[in-house]
Design an enzyme around this catalytic site. Structure first.
Site, short mmCIF file in Angstrom:
data_model
loop_
_atom_site.label_atom_id
_atom_site.label_comp_id
_atom_site.label_asym_id
_atom_site.label_seq_id
_atom_site.Cartn_x
_atom_site.Cartn_y
_atom_site.Cartn_z
N ASP A 149 47.20 -57.92 -2.18
CA ASP A 149 47.10 -59.16 -1.42
C ASP A 149 48.44 -59.78 -1.03
OD1 ASP A 149 44.38 -59.32 -1.17
OD2 ASP A 149 44.12 -60.31 -3.09
N ASP A 182 37.67 -37.00 -1.06
CA ASP A 182 37.93 -38.34 -0.57
C ASP A 182 37.69 -38.40 0.93
OD1 ASP A 182 39.50 -41.02 -0.32
OD2 ASP A 182 39.64 -40.54 -2.45
N PRO A 190 54.91 -35.90 5.87
CA PRO A 190 56.11 -35.21 5.36
C PRO A 190 56.20 -35.18 3.84
CG PRO A 190 56.67 -37.36 6.30
CD PRO A 190 55.26 -37.08 6.68
N ASP A 191 55.51 -36.10 3.16
CA ASP A 191 55.56 -36.08 1.70
C ASP A 191 54.36 -35.37 1.08
OD1 ASP A 191 57.73 -36.84 0.25
OD2 ASP A 191 57.24 -38.97 0.14
N ASP A 223 35.76 -30.06 5.34
CA ASP A 223 35.14 -31.36 5.64
C ASP A 223 33.64 -31.20 5.46
OD1 ASP A 223 34.11 -33.69 6.62
OD2 ASP A 223 34.88 -33.45 8.66
N HIS A 251 42.55 -43.51 2.68
CA HIS A 251 42.46 -43.59 1.22
C HIS A 251 42.78 -42.24 0.58
CE1 HIS A 251 40.11 -43.84 -2.62
NE2 HIS A 251 40.35 -45.14 -2.57
N ASN A 265 62.73 -34.28 -2.41
CA ASN A 265 62.96 -34.04 -0.98
C ASN A 265 63.66 -35.21 -0.29
OD1 ASN A 265 60.87 -35.90 -1.01
ND2 ASN A 265 59.60 -34.81 0.50
N ILE A 269 57.92 -41.13 -1.56
CA ILE A 269 57.44 -41.21 -2.94
C ILE A 269 57.44 -39.82 -3.56
CG2 ILE A 269 56.08 -43.28 -2.56
CD1 ILE A 269 54.36 -39.90 -2.78
N ASN A 341 35.82 -51.05 -9.60
CA ASN A 341 36.59 -52.28 -9.44
C ASN A 341 35.75 -53.55 -9.46
OD1 ASN A 341 38.76 -50.57 -9.03
ND2 ASN A 341 38.68 -50.71 -6.81
N VAL A 356 32.68 -36.23 -17.40
CA VAL A 356 33.69 -36.86 -16.54
C VAL A 356 34.67 -37.66 -17.40
CG1 VAL A 356 34.09 -38.52 -14.67
CG2 VAL A 356 32.09 -37.02 -14.61
N ASP A 379 37.20 -43.74 -20.66
CA ASP A 379 37.91 -42.84 -21.57
C ASP A 379 39.38 -43.17 -21.72
OD1 ASP A 379 35.74 -40.97 -22.23
OD2 ASP A 379 35.81 -40.51 -20.09
N SER A 409 41.01 -46.50 -7.98
CA SER A 409 41.24 -45.37 -7.09
C SER A 409 42.64 -44.82 -7.23
CB SER A 409 41.04 -45.80 -5.63
OG SER A 409 39.70 -45.73 -5.26
#
Length: 815
Positions: A149, A182, A190-191, A223, A251, A265, A269, A341, A356, A379, A409
């Site tokens: 936010d 996802d 590039p990353d 897909d 996302h 590189n 990130i 969330n 899971v 967990d 996420s």
């Protein structure tokens, strides 16, 4: 939704590779987004049907899409509701699945109707047919990001989880694949571009299924969703735009960067496992369970080691559960999912599904993020607030390469990245062992989400493996053995710390007898002695580990000479109900509440759910939850539903000096039904009606048998007057069968020598001298201590009073 968006500052920061690895710090401006509410929805024109094993053997089930399932009663229901197509969920001709445990997915069909239907009505009609094992809606799942936010004061997550130290051990292997299920990915980012997994069995764009896996030209993932307007699967895993209400269509790119963004590189990130590979799998925007289960099977069949699922919501699904177990147990693929969330303790699916690893979110200060779901079903946790990662500049709403987002996420792919480091470093560990390394992170306080992930700890598993002692023979040295794994470390000392009857701890050194195997000896002890102990190992840098992990606050305990060497202060075989409370005001279970008597027993198929017999030899009665009809077809009858039910003891008072040991036999099962393994069993103790309840046992593990449990109460509390215990069985919902029973409850003491009731002065006689000592004790002229108090309590009710005097006088007079 506010539209006052902050534009990303596209300044690029260039750093040397060495600096990049050890000090990744980028300052960005933040993007304001609003949270998307969790919606419970399902496909309006589809349902799942699972055919029973018996019907499958008796019927020629269709192998391809068709207009009937070849079961007359079922086909009539489908036809009159406007059936369009029945198709098997999976292609059973796939050679990768031959002879493997499919968890019944070979009997699951997707049924599609020509127009929207009353899904619940169809499910109800089909559920009544004997040939149907189950039918359920095709649920829809949502993304679980919680966008940021305001401008971010960056606290970089790699520091919190010790990524940099882990990278000195491993940066991930390019043979380890992380599947990101996802919204797709930016395949040109590039990353990310150098870390995408390219299917070596497929020749790009030749229109041929070269590797014969059922997917044409699946060079770079698949897909499974298609677009909103054209829900047709294909090999284009790039994002679709303008379908998400809060513009989070990229996302998947953000999650991929967290897990395995390119490192070293000099730009942007770096992912946690920046030398591992990303398998992009697109399941949005049409994220229904038929799409998702197909994607999971593809991921498992095509070599993914880890599956990252930053989405969920809606009810539990048996079909989705089967796909998860197929991936994990049959194909050795770790399944990791965001806990959701909603800021709630309610179970969030599929994170709460069997098999899971569910991941909650923490802040930069290691607190629970306010939006994160929590509870004993979560967990572990990982940073999920203000996490910078890759985004797709093609997004028409922001056009940025990097943004900071919040959400479970973000925590989920972070754990997936650490899982890739673990799989890279220890490729031969079992999936259970890998999960154990991930879960054993840092204890950051009572955040109700397990431990926070620690990448360095996960890839340097300095740990002690030890099978705890439960009892030992009297007057013999007590041998303690352990395996100590310390790869690359110089062990300096390994010790056993032990305490006899709550005395201060002493220690003895352990010696290595064979490679990694250590043995030490606790000095011999007399029968009736309680020994508490723990193990400690330390390396040359003073890095120390304990067994059990919570030591010294938590210890192991065993009884010298066994239970029969101890004096029973309470010995309740439950053949009568000695003032136990069958329910308390706090309870809210709608059925299956505690009862006393002879249980009838229940079964789920051939598996016992409630015991048919009590535990006591030649006994009949016990405490149990819900009395079902005495029938061989009483599956699930009278089990605990809708909440908790409590069995609470009367108050017991013990003399000063007693160190109580609680033992009991319990039966607890929650492993049957639609949602096995979620519901809780708790055992608690307190001193006095106003005392706080202290938990001795809390588990979701199901055992369809009588199990003995023993607790040395001085480990948990120091006051034993007006002692009370309670047993709680709790149904959290979701369709599991919860049953419990308790029998043969004892409170023992062994720290005092044996005594004769009434012989207060130990002269082997019961006479007027003993009477005088008891009177002086009652009048507080000369209080008794130790064994004398126990001997003065002639009628063994926990109190020394006039009743004991009367009984002794009668004994002396009559004798």
């Amino acid at each position: 939704m506010q539209n006052n968006w902050t534009t990303f500052n596209k300044r690029r920061v260039f750093m040397s590779p060495k600096l990049w690895i050890y000090a990744i710090t980028l300052i960005f401006s933040a993007l304001s987004l609003s949270a998307q509410p969790n919606k419970i929805a399902y496909h309006p024109q589809k349902v799942f049907i699972k055919i029973s094993q018996t019907a499958a053997r008796a019927t020629s089930l269709p192998l391809n899409a068709t207009s009937a399932i070849n079961i007359p009663n079922v086909d009539r229901i489908l036809s009159r509701n406007g059936l369009v197509e029945v198709r098997p969920l999976y292609d059973l001709s796939n050679s990768n699945r031959a002879g493997q445990n499919l968890y019944g997915l070979d009997r699951v069909f997707v049924v599609e109707f020509e127009q929207p239907i009353d899904v619940n009505s169809i499910v109800g009609q089909l559920s009544n047919e004997i040939e149907i094992e189950y039918t359920e809606p095709v649920y829809h799942r949502e993304l679980v990001y919680q966008p940021n936010d305001s401008l971010l004061d960056v606290s970089w997550h790699h520091t919190n989880i010790q990524s940099e130290a882990a990278w000195d051990v491993t940066t991930g292997s390019d043979s380890v694949l992380i599947a990101i299920l996802d919204t797709g990915v930016d395949t040109d980012h590039p990353d990310l571009i150098d870390n995408f997994y390219l299917n070596p069995g497929e020749i790009p764009d030749n229109g041929i299924d070269d590797d014969l896996n059922g997917y044409v030209d699946d060079t770079l993932g698949w897909d499974f969703s298609g677009t909103e307007s054209n829900p047709t699967p294909d090999n284009n895993v790039n994002h679709d735009w303008n379908w998400h209400p809060y513009h989070a269509e990229d996302h998947g790119t953000h999650c991929a960067g967290i897990a395995a963004g390119v490192g070293d590189n000099e730009i942007g990130i770096v992912g946690v496992a920046f030398h591992s590979k990303i398998m992009p799998i697109k399941i949005f925007p049409n994220s229904y369970d038929d799409v998702i289960t197909a994607a999971m099977m593809y991921v498992a069949d095509n070599g993914a080691d880890i599956m990252s699922c930053s989405w969920g919501g809606g009810p539990n699904s048996s079909t989705l559960n089967s796909a998860i177990l197929y991936a994990r147990d049959t194909k050795n693929c770790l399944v990791i999912a965001a806990a959701g969330n909603d800021g709630s303790s309610s179970i969030f699916y599929p994170a709460g599904s069997p098999g899971v690893l569910s991941v909650g979110a923490t802040t930069g200060s290691d607190a629970r993020a306010s939006f994160s779901n929590y509870g004993n079903w979560v967990d572990l946790c990982a940073p999920g607030a203000g996490i910078w990662s890759t985004t797709d500049p093609a997004n028409p709403f922001h056009s940025d390469l990097y943004q900071a987002w919040d959400g479970t996420s973000m925590a989920c792919p972070m754990v997936a990245g650490v899982a890739a480091l673990v799989r890279s470093q220890f490729p031969n560990l079992s999936i259970d062992e890998q999960e154990a390394l991930l879960i054993d992170g840092d204890d950051v306080g009572n955040i109700q989400m397990g431990k926070r992930i620690n990448a360095f700890k996960a890839v340097t598993p300095f740990r002690i493996t030890h099978i705890p002692l439960t009892e030992s023979e009297a007057n013999l040295p007590i041998s303690v053995e352990a395996d100590v794994l310390a790869p690359g470390l110089n062990l300096e000392l390994i010790r056993i710390y032990y305490s006899i009857d709550s005395a201060p701890f002493e220690f003895v050194e352990m010696s290595e007898t064979t490679t990694d195997h250590w043995v030490g000896t606790i000095p011999l002890q007399e029968a009736g002695t309680v020994v508490q102990y723990y193990l400690m190992a330390s390396d040359s840098t003073q890095f120390t580990v304990f067994s059990p992990p919570g030591a010294p606050a938590v210890t192991y305990m065993f009884l010298v000479g066994g239970i029969n060497s101890f004096l029973a202060l309470i010995n309740d075989n439950v053949e009568t109900n000695l003032d136990w409370m069958l329910g308390v005001p706090e309870d809210n279970a709608s059925s299956g509440t505690w009862e006393w008597g002879d249980p009838n027993g229940t079964w789920q198929n051939s598996t016992p759910v409630q015991p048919e017999d009590d535990h006591t030899l030649n006994g009949e009665n016990c405490f149990f939850t819900g009395q079902a009809p005495a029938s061989s077809t009483n599956n699930g009858a009278a089990d605990v539903d809708g909440g908790r039910t409590t069995l609470r003891s009367p108050f017991w008072n013990f003399p000063t000096g007693v160190m109580p040991i609680l033992t009991y036999y319990r039966w607890y099962t929650n492993a049957e039904g639609l949602s096995p393994g979620f519901d809780y069993w708790r055992v608690q103790v307190r001193s006095g009606a106003e005392g706080s309840w202290i938990t001795l046992e809390e588990t979701t593990e199901s055992e369809s048998a009588w199990v003995a449990r023993t607790f040395y109460l001085p480990q948990y509390m120091s006051e034993f007057s007006n002692l009370q215990i309670q047993f709680i069985a709790e149904d959290l919902g979701g369709g599991s069968l919860v049953e419990a029973a308790v029998d043969d409850i004892k409170i023992l003491t062994g720290n005092l020598d044996f005594y004769t009731p009434g012989d207060v002065n130990y002269d082997t006689l019961i006479n007027i001298q003993d009477i005088v000592l008891i009177v002086n004790h009652i009048m507080e002229i000369s209080p008794l201590t130790g064994n004398a108090v126990l001997a003065a309590d002639y009628n063994q009710d926990g109190y020394v009073n006039v009743q004991d005097l009367v009984s002794l006088v009668n004994l002396i007079v009559s004798g």
